[in-house]
Design a protein around this motif. Structure first.
Motif, short mmCIF file in Angstrom:
data_model
loop_
_atom_site.label_atom_id
_atom_site.label_comp_id
_atom_site.label_asym_id
_atom_site.label_seq_id
_atom_site.Cartn_x
_atom_site.Cartn_y
_atom_site.Cartn_z
N THR A 1 0.84 -1.19 0.00
CA THR A 1 0.00 0.00 0.00
C THR A 1 0.87 1.25 0.00
N LEU A 2 0.31 2.36 -0.42
CA LEU A 2 1.06 3.61 -0.43
C LEU A 2 1.41 4.06 0.98
N TYR A 3 0.61 3.67 1.96
CA TYR A 3 0.95 3.99 3.35
C TYR A 3 2.30 3.39 3.71
N TYR A 4 2.51 2.11 3.36
CA TYR A 4 3.78 1.47 3.72
C TYR A 4 4.91 1.82 2.78
N TYR B 1 -4.31 -0.08 -9.11
CA TYR B 1 -5.31 -0.22 -8.05
C TYR B 1 -4.93 0.45 -6.73
N VAL B 2 -3.70 1.01 -6.60
CA VAL B 2 -3.21 1.39 -5.27
C VAL B 2 -3.99 2.53 -4.61
N PHE B 3 -4.65 3.36 -5.38
CA PHE B 3 -5.37 4.47 -4.76
C PHE B 3 -6.65 4.01 -4.06
N GLY B 4 -7.00 2.74 -4.24
CA GLY B 4 -8.20 2.21 -3.58
C GLY B 4 -7.92 1.32 -2.39
N LEU B 5 -6.64 1.11 -2.06
CA LEU B 5 -6.30 0.20 -0.96
C LEU B 5 -6.35 0.93 0.38
N ASP B 6 -6.66 0.18 1.44
CA ASP B 6 -6.48 0.78 2.76
C ASP B 6 -5.16 0.30 3.35
N GLU B 7 -4.75 0.89 4.44
CA GLU B 7 -3.38 0.76 4.92
C GLU B 7 -2.95 -0.69 5.14
N ASN B 8 -3.75 -1.46 5.85
CA ASN B 8 -3.35 -2.81 6.24
C ASN B 8 -4.01 -3.91 5.41
N ARG B 9 -4.51 -3.56 4.24
CA ARG B 9 -5.10 -4.54 3.33
C ARG B 9 -6.19 -5.37 4.00
#
Length: 315
Positions: A73-76, A101-109
């Motif tokens: 994810t972009l957070y990590y 797809y990365v703009f739709g992920l949340d931090e911890n999948r």
């Protein structure tokens, strides 16, 4: 001291020492990469999802390391860079592969479930404050999990993966089937969570790299045409390119898009599956990408002898 108590203490000590030895028997691969960054002059790294596996630093004559992670994810990506930035060379190049797809992920999948192992590796090296929804219980569980895993390795034999030899026509059929499944799944992921926080995480990553004197660059890696064509132009514009455009403009950052590059787009022999290059494809792409960065002056400030321009006849 009674003989029973003495024997009990010796047994306890033996169990503790052997458990610690088993725990340390094989460290997660990420720790070895971090050790290399700590002890080397690293000029280039890449972050990103499994699509970051496209970068093969063995063919670009520059000291680099790959910090991509499947489904990352972009957070990590931001947390990894924050952790690594003081260990990198001055003016290091920071490659940020940005999957559709990365703009739709949340931090911890959490799309994989609340208790999924996606964040396991991050507990091995990131400070607690950098881990989203950190849990001390999970940290303790991972000590047990790693010890058990290493114990099993002591009594298991590694099996050699058998490579299946397919004709090019059969391989193309496989790629088409894979592309249909994968593009549908990635569209769902791209809409799983609201994009605002991911735009912010990527913006913070770019800004931090620029302030640190490093050179970030956004990259869309090569995809097989049937995977890319599984996304409508409208979907890509709404869920992907609009966000990249605003970030490019705000931070004056380049975006190299190879997702429809004709040198790869329909070349089935260069792909392992519909959105990942095989070893031959990775080498070809890395040489091309290396030359593109060189032409943009990315390596002008690399330490003397760290960079050797490649002969383009090898492409």
């Amino acid at each position: 001291m009674s003989s029973f108590l003495r024997d009990f203490l010796l047994l306890t000590l033996a169990v503790v020492v052997s458990s610690f030895w088993i725990y340390k028997l094989q460290e997660p691969g990420i720790l070895k990469k971090i050790d290399r960054v700590n002890n080397s002059h690293i000029n280039i790294i890449n972050l990103g999802t499994s699509h970051g596996s496209c970068f093969d630093y063995s063919v670009i004559s520059l000291n680099g390391e790959n910090f991509s992670r499947a489904g990352n994810t972009l957070y990590y990506d931001l947390q990894n860079y924050t952790f690594l930035k003081k260990k990198l060379a001055d003016c290091a190049t920071i490659i940020i592969p940005v999957s559709y797809y990365v703009f739709g992920l949340d931090e911890n999948r959490t799309d994989r479930g609340k208790n999924n192992p996606f964040v396991n590796n991050f507990y091995y090296y990131l400070p607690a404050e950098q881990i989203h929804a950190y849990s001390s219980d999970k940290f303790k569980d991972l000590i047990v999990y790693r010890t058990q895993k290493n114990f099993k390795r002591l009594f298991s034999w590694k099996r050699t993966k058998k490579e299946l030899s397919l004709s090019l026509s059969d391989h193309k059929l496989q790629l088409a089937k894979h592309a249909e499944r994968r593009s549908r799944r990635h569209q769902r992921l791209g809409e799983f969570s609201t994009p605002g926080k991911n735009i912010r995480y990527l913006g913070l990553l770019i800004s931090s790299a620029q302030k640190s004197g490093h050179r970030p660059i956004l990259v869309t890696v090569p995809y097989y045409f049937e995977y890319k064509n599984g996304f409508s132009d409208e979907w890509l514009q709404e869920h992907y390119y609009n966000y990249l455009s605003s970030l490019k403009k705000k931070f004056n950052i380049e975006h190299l898009d190879y997702s429809f590059d004709t040198r790869f787009f329909r070349e089935a022999s260069l792909f392992e599956d519909s959105d990942h290059l095989n070893d031959t494809g990775k080498k070809k792409f890395s040489r091309i990408f290396n030359d593109d960065l060189q032409e943009r002056g990315f390596f002008l400030n690399a330490r003397k002898n760290d960079y050797i321009p490649l002969n383009k006849t090898f492409l």
